[in-house]
Design a protein around this motif. Structure first.
Motif, PDB file in Angstrom:
ATOM      1  N   ARG A  79       0.840  -1.200   0.000  1.00 16.66           N
ATOM      2  CA  ARG A  79       0.000   0.000   0.000  1.00 16.66           C
ATOM      3  C   ARG A  79       0.881   1.258   0.000  1.00 16.66           C
ATOM      4  O   ARG A  79       0.563   2.247  -0.667  1.00 16.66           O
ATOM      5  N   ALA A  80       1.974   1.222   0.769  1.00 19.01           N
ATOM      6  CA  ALA A  80       2.907   2.355   0.794  1.00 19.01           C
ATOM      7  C   ALA A  80       3.483   2.588  -0.597  1.00 19.01           C
ATOM      8  O   ALA A  80       3.656   3.742  -1.024  1.00 19.01           O
ATOM      9  N   GLN A  81       3.767   1.506  -1.320  1.00 15.60           N
ATOM     10  CA  GLN A  81       4.249   1.641  -2.690  1.00 15.60           C
ATOM     11  C   GLN A  81       3.219   2.388  -3.528  1.00 15.60           C
ATOM     12  O   GLN A  81       3.568   3.255  -4.326  1.00 15.60           O
ATOM     13  N   GLY A  82       1.949   2.065  -3.330  1.00 19.58           N
ATOM     14  CA  GLY A  82       0.891   2.782  -4.054  1.00 19.58           C
ATOM     15  C   GLY A  82       0.891   4.263  -3.722  1.00 19.58           C
ATOM     16  O   GLY A  82       0.693   5.105  -4.598  1.00 19.58           O
ATOM     17  N   CYS A  83       1.126   4.572  -2.452  1.00 18.94           N
ATOM     18  CA  CYS A  83       1.195   5.986  -2.049  1.00 18.94           C
ATOM     19  C   CYS A  83       2.388   6.673  -2.697  1.00 18.94           C
ATOM     20  O   CYS A  83       2.280   7.823  -3.146  1.00 18.94           O
ATOM     21  N   LEU A  84       3.513   5.979  -2.750  1.00 19.22           N
ATOM     22  CA  LEU A  84       4.694   6.559  -3.403  1.00 19.22           C
ATOM     23  C   LEU A  84       4.463   6.729  -4.900  1.00 19.22           C
ATOM     24  O   LEU A  84       4.919   7.713  -5.494  1.00 19.22           O
ATOM     25  N   LEU A  85       3.756   5.798  -5.502  1.00 22.85           N
ATOM     26  CA  LEU A  85       3.434   5.927  -6.921  1.00 22.85           C
ATOM     27  C   LEU A  85       2.522   7.134  -7.144  1.00 22.85           C
ATOM     28  O   LEU A  85       2.724   7.919  -8.075  1.00 22.85           O
ATOM     29  N   GLU A  86       1.540   7.290  -6.264  1.00 15.22           N
ATOM     30  CA  GLU A  86       0.664   8.467  -6.332  1.00 15.22           C
ATOM     31  C   GLU A  86       1.479   9.748  -6.140  1.00 15.22           C
ATOM     32  O   GLU A  86       1.279  10.737  -6.859  1.00 15.22           O
ATOM     33  N   PHE A  87       2.400   9.743  -5.184  1.00  9.46           N
ATOM     34  CA  PHE A  87       3.295  10.883  -4.935  1.00  9.46           C
ATOM     35  C   PHE A  87       4.111  11.196  -6.194  1.00  9.46           C
ATOM     36  O   PHE A  87       4.229  12.357  -6.604  1.00  9.46           O
ATOM     37  N   HIS A  88       4.645  10.162  -6.828  1.00  6.66           N
ATOM     38  CA  HIS A  88       5.443  10.330  -8.049  1.00  6.66           C
ATOM     39  C   HIS A  88       4.589  10.965  -9.155  1.00  6.66           C
ATOM     40  O   HIS A  88       5.009  11.934  -9.800  1.00  6.66           O
ATOM     41  N   HIS A  89       3.379  10.454  -9.347  1.00  8.86           N
ATOM     42  CA  HIS A  89       2.515  11.007 -10.398  1.00  8.86           C
ATOM     43  C   HIS A  89       2.066  12.429 -10.066  1.00  8.86           C
ATOM     44  O   HIS A  89       2.040  13.296 -10.950  1.00  8.86           O
ATOM     45  N   ALA A  90       1.717  12.676  -8.816  1.00 12.39           N
ATOM     46  CA  ALA A  90       1.295  14.024  -8.415  1.00 12.39           C
ATOM     47  C   ALA A  90       2.438  15.015  -8.583  1.00 12.39           C
ATOM     48  O   ALA A  90       2.231  16.149  -9.039  1.00 12.39           O
ATOM     49  N   THR A  91       3.641  14.603  -8.221  1.00  9.88           N
ATOM     50  CA  THR A  91       4.806  15.472  -8.397  1.00  9.88           C
ATOM     51  C   THR A  91       5.013  15.791  -9.877  1.00  9.88           C
ATOM     52  O   THR A  91       5.238  16.951 -10.254  1.00  9.88           O
TER      53      THR A  91
ATOM     54  N   THR B  68      15.171  27.239 -11.010  1.00  9.60           N
ATOM     55  CA  THR B  68      15.105  26.850  -9.601  1.00  9.60           C
ATOM     56  C   THR B  68      14.165  25.673  -9.359  1.00  9.60           C
ATOM     57  O   THR B  68      14.538  24.709  -8.697  1.00  9.60           O
ATOM     58  N   LEU B  69      12.956  25.742  -9.891  1.00 12.75           N
ATOM     59  CA  LEU B  69      11.962  24.727  -9.556  1.00 12.75           C
ATOM     60  C   LEU B  69      12.017  23.483 -10.444  1.00 12.75           C
ATOM     61  O   LEU B  69      12.024  22.361  -9.947  1.00 12.75           O
ATOM     62  N   LEU B  70      12.021  23.674 -11.763  1.00 13.94           N
ATOM     63  CA  LEU B  70      11.946  22.510 -12.650  1.00 13.94           C
ATOM     64  C   LEU B  70      13.125  21.539 -12.496  1.00 13.94           C
ATOM     65  O   LEU B  70      12.910  20.327 -12.534  1.00 13.94           O
ATOM     66  N   PRO B  71      14.337  22.005 -12.295  1.00 11.27           N
ATOM     67  CA  PRO B  71      15.424  21.031 -12.140  1.00 11.27           C
ATOM     68  C   PRO B  71      15.572  20.499 -10.705  1.00 11.27           C
ATOM     69  O   PRO B  71      16.450  19.694 -10.423  1.00 11.27           O
ATOM     70  N   HIS B  72      14.693  20.923  -9.819  1.00 12.28           N
ATOM     71  CA  HIS B  72      14.807  20.581  -8.398  1.00 12.28           C
ATOM     72  C   HIS B  72      14.250  19.194  -8.118  1.00 12.28           C
ATOM     73  O   HIS B  72      13.121  18.877  -8.480  1.00 12.28           O
ATOM     74  N   GLY B  73      14.998  18.361  -7.444  1.00  8.42           N
ATOM     75  CA  GLY B  73      14.500  17.060  -7.012  1.00  8.42           C
ATOM     76  C   GLY B  73      13.620  17.205  -5.785  1.00  8.42           C
ATOM     77  O   GLY B  73      13.500  18.282  -5.199  1.00  8.42           O
ATOM     78  N   VAL B  74      12.997  16.102  -5.379  1.00  4.94           N
ATOM     79  CA  VAL B  74      12.082  16.161  -4.236  1.00  4.94           C
ATOM     80  C   VAL B  74      12.781  15.860  -2.907  1.00  4.94           C
ATOM     81  O   VAL B  74      12.252  16.158  -1.845  1.00  4.94           O
ATOM     82  N   VAL B  75      13.960  15.251  -2.973  1.00  5.76           N
ATOM     83  CA  VAL B  75      14.727  14.937  -1.764  1.00  5.76           C
ATOM     84  C   VAL B  75      16.146  15.469  -1.971  1.00  5.76           C
ATOM     85  O   VAL B  75      16.772  15.196  -2.990  1.00  5.76           O
ATOM     86  N   ASP B  76      16.624  16.207  -1.021  1.00  3.85           N
ATOM     87  CA  ASP B  76      17.985  16.771  -1.067  1.00  3.85           C
ATOM     88  C   ASP B  76      18.246  17.605  -2.312  1.00  3.85           C
ATOM     89  O   ASP B  76      19.390  17.784  -2.705  1.00  3.85           O
ATOM     90  N   GLY B  77      17.202  18.080  -2.957  1.00  6.61           N
ATOM     91  CA  GLY B  77      17.364  18.917  -4.138  1.00  6.61           C
ATOM     92  C   GLY B  77      17.865  18.171  -5.352  1.00  6.61           C
ATOM     93  O   GLY B  77      17.938  18.737  -6.433  1.00  6.61           O
ATOM     94  N   ASP B  78      18.226  16.880  -5.198  1.00 11.86           N
ATOM     95  CA  ASP B  78      18.822  16.163  -6.312  1.00 11.86           C
ATOM     96  C   ASP B  78      18.087  14.869  -6.660  1.00 11.86           C
ATOM     97  O   ASP B  78      18.105  14.447  -7.799  1.00 11.86           O
ATOM     98  N   ARG B  79      17.457  14.248  -5.693  1.00 10.02           N
ATOM     99  CA  ARG B  79      16.758  12.986  -5.948  1.00 10.02           C
ATOM    100  C   ARG B  79      15.314  13.277  -6.323  1.00 10.02           C
ATOM    101  O   ARG B  79      14.638  14.050  -5.672  1.00 10.02           O
TER     102      ARG B  79
END
Length: 150
Positions: free
Chosen positions: A36-48, A77-88
């Motif tokens: 289920r957590a994987q599903g949440c991460l997939l949703e997070f990935h798509h929403a991002t 600034t925003l488009l090249p920004h990762g979601v974790v540590d600015g790079d991932r």
């Protein structure tokens, strides 16, 4: 109705102790919750991704309307920004989760099932299902429900 090659087993996991059945069930539930957590991460990935697509559209619209400085802020600034540590990026988080904790838990769950119940799935649930059916067959309807039509 539950059907598989183990339905003919009169009492799935009968040789197991209550603690073993409970442990097996907890491992199965642990895996299900991580799925289920994987599903949440997939949703997070798509929403991002959708959020970033909107920012990409906003950059173009701002530039077209003469707001180059604001458009540049989105582009640099925003488009090249990762979601974790600015790079991932979100897919990195999802793939790491799938390749580590989820994969390792799935392997352990399969090992527990192989060692305890010859790889059978949902043995605790099958035992509960059989108990309920046996109780229904043994006890029949209660006096209150026997005459009820609905």
């Amino acid at each position: 109705m539950a059907t598989d090659e183990y339905d003919s087993d009169p009492v799935p996991g009968a040789a197991l102790t209550d603690a073993e059945i409970e442990a097996l069930h907890e491992v199965e539930l642990g895996l299900e919750w991580l799925q289920r957590a994987q599903g949440c991460l997939l949703e997070f990935h798509h929403a991002t991704g959708h959020g970033m697509d909107h920012l990409d559209d906003a950059e173009r619209l701002l530039r077209e309307s003469g707001h180059d400085e604001l458009a540049d802020a989105i582009r640099t600034t925003l488009l090249p920004h990762g979601v974790v540590d600015g790079d991932r990026w979100s897919y990195d988080v999802l793939e790491d989760f799938q390749g580590t904790l989820l994969a390792e838990t799935a392997a352990l769950e399969a090992r527990v099932r192989a060692e305890l119940v010859d790889g059978r799935r949902h043995v605790p649930e099958r035992r509960q299902e059989r108990r309920w059916k046996e109780r229904a067959d043994r006890d029949g309807p209660t006096e209150r429900t026997a005459g009820d039509d609905g």
